[in-house]
Scaffold this motif. Structure first.
Motif, short mmCIF file in Angstrom:
data_model
loop_
_atom_site.label_atom_id
_atom_site.label_comp_id
_atom_site.label_asym_id
_atom_site.label_seq_id
_atom_site.Cartn_x
_atom_site.Cartn_y
_atom_site.Cartn_z
N VAL B 318 0.85 -1.20 0.00
CA VAL B 318 0.00 0.00 0.00
C VAL B 318 0.88 1.24 0.00
N ARG B 319 1.90 1.23 0.86
CA ARG B 319 2.68 2.45 1.02
C ARG B 319 3.56 2.73 -0.20
N ASP B 325 -3.28 5.95 -4.53
CA ASP B 325 -3.40 6.66 -3.26
C ASP B 325 -4.46 5.93 -2.42
N PRO B 326 -4.10 5.39 -1.27
CA PRO B 326 -5.12 4.68 -0.47
C PRO B 326 -6.12 5.67 0.11
N ARG B 327 -7.39 5.45 -0.17
CA ARG B 327 -8.42 6.42 0.22
C ARG B 327 -9.34 5.90 1.31
N ILE B 328 -9.61 4.60 1.28
CA ILE B 328 -10.66 4.04 2.13
C ILE B 328 -10.14 2.80 2.85
N PHE B 329 -10.40 2.74 4.12
CA PHE B 329 -10.10 1.55 4.92
C PHE B 329 -11.40 1.14 5.60
N SER B 330 -11.73 -0.13 5.51
CA SER B 330 -12.96 -0.63 6.15
C SER B 330 -12.64 -1.95 6.82
N MET B 390 -21.21 -3.07 30.03
CA MET B 390 -20.69 -1.86 29.39
C MET B 390 -21.84 -1.23 28.62
N GLU B 391 -21.73 0.06 28.44
CA GLU B 391 -22.83 0.76 27.79
C GLU B 391 -23.00 0.30 26.34
N HIS B 392 -21.88 0.05 25.68
CA HIS B 392 -21.92 -0.40 24.29
C HIS B 392 -21.04 -1.64 24.13
N ASP B 393 -21.60 -2.68 23.54
CA ASP B 393 -20.80 -3.88 23.30
C ASP B 393 -20.35 -3.97 21.84
N THR B 394 -20.85 -3.07 21.03
CA THR B 394 -20.50 -3.02 19.61
C THR B 394 -20.40 -1.55 19.24
N ILE B 395 -19.35 -1.19 18.52
CA ILE B 395 -19.12 0.22 18.24
C ILE B 395 -18.70 0.41 16.79
N SER B 396 -19.33 1.38 16.16
CA SER B 396 -18.97 1.77 14.80
C SER B 396 -18.15 3.04 14.86
N VAL B 397 -17.00 3.03 14.21
CA VAL B 397 -16.08 4.17 14.28
C VAL B 397 -15.75 4.66 12.87
N THR B 398 -15.74 5.97 12.71
CA THR B 398 -15.28 6.58 11.46
C THR B 398 -14.12 7.52 11.79
N LEU B 399 -13.04 7.40 11.04
CA LEU B 399 -11.87 8.26 11.24
C LEU B 399 -11.62 9.08 9.97
N ARG B 400 -11.24 10.32 10.20
CA ARG B 400 -10.79 11.15 9.08
C ARG B 400 -9.27 11.32 9.21
N PHE B 401 -8.57 11.12 8.09
CA PHE B 401 -7.12 11.27 8.06
C PHE B 401 -6.75 12.48 7.19
N PRO B 402 -5.51 12.94 7.32
CA PRO B 402 -5.06 14.02 6.43
C PRO B 402 -5.31 13.66 4.97
N GLY B 403 -5.63 14.68 4.18
CA GLY B 403 -5.97 14.45 2.78
C GLY B 403 -7.35 13.85 2.64
N ASP B 404 -8.14 13.94 3.70
CA ASP B 404 -9.51 13.42 3.72
C ASP B 404 -9.60 11.95 3.34
N ARG B 405 -8.57 11.20 3.68
CA ARG B 405 -8.70 9.74 3.61
C ARG B 405 -9.62 9.30 4.74
#
Lengths: 549, 549
Positions: B318-319, B325-330, B390-405
């Motif tokens: 990838v690097r 240019d890597p844009r999306i990670f899922s 725990m309040e949440h046992d499953t969590i969905s996370v979205t991250l923004r990286f430089p260059g809006d990746r």
């Protein structure tokens, strides 16, 4: 079309107004009728605006029979003269009760074991004259009896009974008839129409294309000649509706023009196969739904995967619990949008959420069999893709479903094409890839993992567009409501609208009203037509593939 | 340990104070030294607190040489008597300049082409006495010359040069020495220690386990006997630090006890291999980092995948742009947590985000080679899994990286185990699955799609724990800073902390300060040790696998 003029044309029925004069009048789709039902207190209908399409189908069917009984001497004779042992004697007793005790009493007396099936009059050519011949095919018919120009059937299963009744209503109200093949008019002949829909229809056994509505003279000329289509400009659409050279329309305009074409077509009784998403706003969708309900014409949103065997198998396996309780849905769907395509140029409404979002949204809604109640979206803008004229060219979405099930997906226009989804449940997982695509070489496939055991399945390449059209034409010909209907389309659009709102509010979570949808895709909707051949060259403006393959 | 006492023990060097008395004093890690550098204006250091570990490694190395030159008559002789053509004549000229013109002038004169490599004194047994023998292996050595008890090398490549200098500093300051094998002490002997770490160390060529710190008498007794380990309770940890029966510690306590053990161990000069996540808060991580910087002992966070060949190949491909240019990670990473495991019982801090989150977080950070600047998280609670406290046992996370990746992932404790990630770029995609697991039968594998061409690669099963330990021991033995260090750990923890904050604020997006990290995993870190055999039975409390397989 002017409704009054069509009404006057459509009223040859010899209503014996003296018999009905004591009843209040009601106007149904332009027909002024009188019906005892409206004389009594009926909490379902009282004070509400009313359309035949809205009421109980059994009521409508009985009303059709009653209407015929009161207006058609032959049918009246058949019913009045029925032997006491005939099922039609029940009908006669019922109609006596209608006149003496009112409609509700009659219904209670006679929750109908027999009902109209088919009207086969000879007036097929008389478009706005008497009710028309209707070549209805009924599955699982137990007994059919012909009385005058009407077929009755006893002990039909409920679904067929209701479909039959609706068909009779449609016919009565002058809705679109159908021959052995459903005749489609195409509205907009861009890439999807030329490369996928036209070849797909060629694979069907029950559908043909007869009309082309396009603003591109070259398309009207060349496609018209090649496929023998009656051409119209967009401005001539109302004329096309009047002319009746087709029974249904396939509408593949840009999303924000769906309502403009779908509403008048549906109102005029044309069936509509409408590309997804249904429209841009919920209000637009509701206008389309209202038009459909008003006429009872059939409306299907073009979710081609609802007829793709692999997708249906996934839905079936998840919903029957092969992976336990499905808890998590995760998906990617990206395409590499070309700068010159119209989707690149009109902001959010032609961007990846309306264009690609319906795939994961519709998939997870139907796989979970639930409607989401929360929507959160984060948008991204890719440097170097300034030709994508939209605030966000890539969007991450998280959905909350009842029972705190979750979905997340990303759609985008600014990377290489990628697709696939995965569902993880309390009993296993399934990963589908390819999941959304179509065309040459695309074989929907999945891998499963249950109790540590891995398995996989690849489904044959099929013609998705042919499949959906074959199915929709069957619905029209058999008078069955399509599974993926306006409600299905609207439920996707409300998620799209919530995503738009969430993006505007910088990722605020948007709540949706709880909603329960009854219909979901089932295995018997699968179609396995082999793939039609796309033409060598595509004709006219905006007809090239929108994405870089 | 009392620093003053160690300082007094460690100061046998014959400082000629008369020679240095005109210089200001500075205390470095308990050693009072005088250095001309501090006499002049140096914007880098003036007015700041100072540790040898913080400064330029070349400066430190030269300072070490200068220190030795001023305190060791043999070395001073060698340098003073060097022939004019010898590289050591340069050193002598430089030290003359230090005394007359100050340190900066000396550095400018002599940007060092030669530097200390290795100190090989006979005092290996004298733990707190003179600087110790240090068996440094230098790659790519061009010329090594021994002068007194110090090896000098000319024209070393920069990295080795700096590592060598740092090693000399470490040795001078009495940091942990090492024999041919690094001796590890284990802190906490739960499932991961017994089932993975101990068998993994058995696969290495350069590491042994000699100490066990546990509060479970059964573990101390049985594991102590089985593996010949010196046992300590948690309360006896400071005694273990004094006793010195190991050179490094592997700390695998619950996350919120990492600081408690890591800080004193590092301060005392023990190297630390610390399980991920580094700690619970950024403050805790910074305390650990400060302890590491203070002593210069080595700290590695146990990101075992940084030494797994498949993962490194993914990062490398990838690097280097194989997918544009890597844009999306899922990614998905879920486990089916057992009710009895401690992770089920302590809310967010032992929940899926700290426990599983480091896998996708660390993966995407190192694959993109970037640090995220925005974090958004949505939490879910699974009905029927109330044992997950725990309040949440499953969590969905979205991250923004430089260059809006962008990255999105879901982690959870409440479904069947699932893993994998996909990266989509402007030139193709790569999907990795399995991606995070380890142990018998786990072969990290990926599929790629570039220009429509699909390919795949499966990597051999390796011992991830053995690999990371082998690597860390090499770092210790060769005096190389490990790639995955405290900064890498802290950068994951700040994302975890932001997720916690976002969840508390119902999905509010949390901003992170821009940060640039220089070090990223490279292919040469790969280890391919065959998998060690996990023991038949695991011993003592909390030693069973935490999840349902």
């Amino acid at each position: 079309m002017n409704k009054e003029s069509s009404t006057s044309k459509r009223s040859p029925l010899n209503i014996q107004s003296s018999q009905l004069s004591s009843q209040p009048e009601i106007t149904i789709d332009g027909h002024t009728l009188r019906w005892p039902k409206f004389q009594i207190h009926n909490t379902t209908f009282e004070g509400q605006s009313y359309s035949v399409g809205d009421t109980c189908n059994v009521d409508s069917g009985l009303f059709v029979l009653y209407f015929l009984y009161r207006t058609d001497p032959d049918i009246a004779d058949d019913i009045l003269n029925a032997r006491e042992t005939s099922p039609y004697a029940i009908l006669r007793k019922m109609f006596d009760l209608v006149d003496t005790e009112g409609w509700d009493a009659a219904r209670i007396f006679c929750h109908p074991p027999l009902i109209i099936v088919d009207i086969v009059t000879p007036e097929e050519e008389d478009k706005y004259g008497r009710y028309k011949a209707n070549d209805v095919r009924i599955r699982d018919v137990k007994r059919v009896l012909r009385v005058g120009s009407v077929n009755f059937i006893a002990h039909l299963k409920t679904k067929e009974l209701m479909d039959t009744v609706k068909d009779a209503v449609n016919t009565l109200l002058g809705r679109k008839p159908t021959g052995p093949k459903v005749r489609y008019g195409i509205v907009a002949a861009g890439w999807i129409t030329q490369a996928a829909f036209i070849p797909g229809v060629g694979q069907t056994s029950n559908s043909i294309i007869t009309v082309l509505v396009s603003d591109d003279a070259e398309k009207r000329d060349k496609l018209g000649k090649e496929y023998n289509l009656k051409p119209y400009t967009y401005d001539q659409f109302s004329q096309a509706l009047e002319d009746g050279h087709c029974d249904a329309f396939y509408i593949a305009t840009p999303n924000n023009q769906h309502r403009k074409f779908a509403v008048p077509a549906l109102e005029k009784g044309y069936h509509v196969l409408l590309e997804k998403p249904m429209e841009v706003t919920e209000e637009d969708c509701e206008a389309i739904l209202a038009a459909q309900k008003k006429s009872g014409a059939k409306l299907m949103i073009a979710y081609r995967l609802h007829h793709e065997p692999g997708t249906l198998d996934v839905i079936d396996r998840v919903r029957k619990g092969d992976f336990g309780d499905p808890r998590i849905f995760s998906s990617i769907f990206t395409q590499d949008m070309k700068p010159e395509n119209h989707r690149a140029k009109h902001g959010f409404d032609t961007g990846p959420i309306p264009d690609l979002g319906p795939y994961p949204i519709n998939a997870v809604r139907n796989i979970f069999g639930l409607e989401p109640n929360e929507v959160t979206a984060i948008g991204f803008k890719t440097p170097g893709r300034e030709f994508l004229q939209m605030e966000h060219d890539t969007i991450s979405v998280t959905l909350r479903f009842p029972g705190d099930r979750m979905a997340q997906f990303v759609v985008g226009y600014a990377s290489r094409p990628s697709e696939g989804y995965k569902i993880v449940g309390t009993g296993g997982e399934i990963e589908v890839n390819p999941s959304y695509g179509f065309g040459s070489g695309v074989k929907i496939a999945y891998k499963t993992k249950i109790s540590g055991k891995e398995d996989s399945k690849t489904f044959p390449e099929t013609d998705h567009f042919g499949g959906e059209t074959e199915y929709f034409s069957e619905c029209i010909l058999n008078n069955v409501d399509p599974e993926t209907d306006g409600e299905d389309g609207l439920l996707d659009v409300r998620v799209i609208v919530a995503i738009k709102e969430s993006l505007k509010a910088n990722g605020k979570t948007i709540k949706l009203e709880p909603h329960e949808r009854k219909k979901r895709p089932t295995l018997d909707q699968a179609k396995t037509l082999s793939l039609g051949k796309a033409p060598k060259a595509l004709i006219g403006r905006d007809s090239q593939k929108p994405t870089i393959a």
